[in-house]
Design an enzyme around this catalytic site. Structure first.
Site, short mmCIF file in Angstrom:
data_model
loop_
_atom_site.label_atom_id
_atom_site.label_comp_id
_atom_site.label_asym_id
_atom_site.label_seq_id
_atom_site.Cartn_x
_atom_site.Cartn_y
_atom_site.Cartn_z
N GLY A 160 0.82 -1.20 0.00
CA GLY A 160 0.00 0.00 0.00
C GLY A 160 0.85 1.25 0.00
CD GLU A 215 -13.55 17.90 3.95
OE1 GLU A 215 -13.19 16.87 3.37
OE2 GLU A 215 -12.79 18.58 4.66
CB ALA A 258 -3.83 11.63 6.79
CD GLN A 259 -0.99 13.60 11.71
OE1 GLN A 259 -0.30 12.94 12.47
NE2 GLN A 259 -0.46 14.39 10.78
#
Lengths: 442, 442
Positions: free
Chosen positions: B30, B189, B331-332
């Site tokens: 990945g 969003e 993401a973090q």
């Protein structure tokens, strides 16, 4: 705020407005250089204009080779047709393909089933790639005429490199090698762009592959490159490409193409998993649907004023039109032709006779990769090298549609120039079926 | 010049170098945030790294909604994996899908048929969209998880508008209307971006359509938007979206989806030709192939150090890993997890015991369209409005991979901001079959 009120639902007639045309109705088929020029030149004419285009975007064809060689994103060379005409209130856009023309009834049949009437018709559907019946071209060679073509070439090339990285035995079979058929401007620019992509980008991306030994073979049946240009430009292009390791084969045609082999007319067999066909175009098949007389290349024979014989209300411009004196199949004749027919439509509306079309040659140019290009000016002067390249760059930036694209193209070019990087090498942007099962592709 | 000699064919071992690994071989599956972080953090470790990724690019998932709403080109949110690792000489890239894992033999089977051995394995294959068995989701709703998804949404939306322009009867059937399922950050969003696209762009592109009456309905089963964020941020997002004409439906689930209708659990039927599914993800099916214990969402249960039970040489990070205390699927945690396992691989090589993973919460944010965003800082403070939006913008620009993309994204954003235009609304970039008949899509 002012910009919006103009399009406010309260001001604009609702959804059936484009149906009952009271004003003279001009239908423009095609949103290439010719169609856009015609529609734009009718901006303040007392007419309603409908632009019919199967894509929803204009393609800036001169830079397609940059998309194919991963120098530009597809969005950099394409621009939404509705965006182009946003401020021209007499233009309506139809995303559709013309499947029938009734010259007597003055109607067009669209693939959506709709029938639209016209008072004047501008046929500007351009050209399509053709293999001229060479065996294997349709099946195994990649054309470079549409945006899809450029994306397919990029995807194919990168895929061959990825496969070779996983299975190095493929290298000897020609997985990294490319044959470009056709030494006109498209073939020359493609060959130069490919070698740049190989030497400056893929060599770094695939350190385990012998990219420096990958071949780019440019095959041209005539005895020189860029046959329509000056002999000096031909020589310069030949010299520069050869110095950059492109193998130029002149005076030999392509006999047939197999999936991983190209057979030349002299018996040579070139192993190459990528074959790009830039050796021929024919008029869009729409010319046959129109039904008036066509040339051998399928182009519509036109009168001196660009109208069709016996149909003064129908015009053909650009690559689909055959004038008495042949014109180069590039942007300028299409743009000038589009403007000319717009003027003739105005003249006829004003009761004036039409005027013959006169083409003003503004010269021609081709880039040969980084910092080199050849330019022929009308009158015999020519230019080459970095200055030619700057001229080529400036002209293309100026002509590109829309500020946004210009800025992005410029950013991409600067980035490529400074870093030798290519950002646009994405594989796998696959087409999806729409959730209701219909295809999304027009 | 110096940059090139490093990759010169004469210096680099030929094509079989990656086969006989003498050094400790780390395979990272990945190239999302977790995989990239792990591979990068091994830059100067005494290991060889192979990154296996079915695409040849990294996708910056937080901005996919911008591609879906035509604000960004696909190239702006994707970056070639080989480009990312070009200067990291211990990384090799394989464009392939993992179809088998033999934990005992320590090998991976790739879809190409190749078998690659590993000494350490990092499973970072992320998540996939799932409809949780809601009828009609798989068939009729559009997910937003992959780059392909975003392109498909954009194409679908624009196609519906084009069809409605040709046949205004479709408007009453919901051709212009969109239901967004899921009120988390992606849904919020997406809804904000859609309304902006409609009001600022499509209203001008389609002056004959009643775009101002097009509906965007945001459906969330919980009793507030952005359930993982603070109540203040939820309220602000709700208020801003409502003011921008998004219809927010809270506390109601989706019962089933038909091609042009969404049935809610309370019996409401919403006509909409576009249904976007942002309500659920599950672990990548690779988790099942690995074969160790998984959670209900299909995620791999991990030890405190992120290794798999009884397999200290195998780690899972990001959305495919289930830690004892659940982490947000953003993401973090993936980035921090990737760095952590790189450190553990080094420790084990040095004969040291591994350390437990500690997640450092850096807050969370969501944008609600132009000039508004909500930001929750760790510790309970939060921020909203234009300053939140600037913070969101700056953070995302900084995190985007590679200078080129950053510049282009910035250009696109400035352009959108100044003009309300969207450049990326191209239809018809179709996938092509390769000339030899094989599909080009990995």
């Amino acid at each position: 705020v002012n910009t919006f009120t103009r399009w406010d639902d309260d001001f604009v007639e609702p959804t059936d407005a484009p149906r009952g045309h009271r004003r003279h109705h001009v239908v423009v088929v095609g949103a290439g250089f010719g169609g856009l020029a015609a529609a734009r030149a009718l901006a303040d004419a007392p007419v309603d204009v409908t632009v019919v285009e199967p894509n929803n975007f204009h393609t800036f064809q001169p830079l397609l080779y940059q998309v194919a060689t991963a120098g530009l994103d597809s969005g950099n060379v394409a621009y939404a047709v509705r965006g182009i005409f946003r401020r021209q209130s007499n233009v309506d856009v139809r995303m559709a393909r013309v499947v029938g023309v009734d010259l007597a009834a003055r109607t067009l049949d669209l693939d959506s089933g709709a029938v639209i009437p016209y008072d004047s018709l501008v046929v500007a559907a351009g050209a399509v790639s053709t293999g001229f019946g060479v065996p294997g071209i349709e099946e195994h060679a990649l054309p470079l005429k549409r945006l899809d073509d450029a994306i397919a070439i990029r995807r194919h090339l990168l895929d061959r490199f990825e496969r070779a990285a996983a299975d190095p035995d493929l290298v000897g079979d020609g997985a990294l090698d490319v044959v470009v058929c056709g030494g006109g401007p498209t073939g020359v620019e493609m060959a130069g762009g490919l070698m740049e992509l190989f030497d400056k980008v893929l060599r770094k991306d695939f350190p385990t592959l012998p990219v420096r030994r990958a071949r780019v073979v440019l095959v041209e049946a005539a005895d020189r490159l860029l046959p329509p240009m000056s002999a000096a430009s031909s020589r310069r292009a030949h010299r520069t490409l050869t110095r950059r390791r492109v193998e130029v084969r002149l005076g030999v045609g392509v006999d047939r193409v197999e999936p991983t082999r190209v057979h030349l007319a002299d018996g040579t067999v070139i192993p190459a998993h990528t074959v790009i066909w830039a050796a021929g175009v024919a008029a869009n098949p729409l010319a046959r649907i129109v039904g008036t007389e066509t040339t051998r290349g399928g182009r519509l024979l036109v009168e001196p004023d660009l109208s069709l014989p016996d149909h003064p209300e129908v015009y053909a411009v650009g690559d689909i039109a055959a004038t008495a004196a042949p014109l180069p199949q590039v942007a300028q004749p299409a743009i000038q032709g589009g403007r000319h027919v717009a003027a003739q439509i105005r003249r006829r509306l004003a009761g004036l006779p039409t005027e013959p079309f006169e083409y003003h040659d503004k010269g021609s140019m081709a880039t040969i990769g980084r910092l080199d290009a050849v330019v022929d000016f009308p009158g015999g002067r020519h230019l080459g090298g970095p200055i030619g390249w700057m001229a080529w760059l400036g002209l293309h930036l100026v002509y590109l549609m829309g500020f946004r694209n210009r800025v992005n193209v410029f950013v991409n070019w600067c980035w490529n120039y400074l870093t030798y990087d290519r950002g646009s090498r994405l594989l796998g942007e696959a087409q999806r079926e729409a959730p209701d099962g219909s295809s999304e592709s027009p």
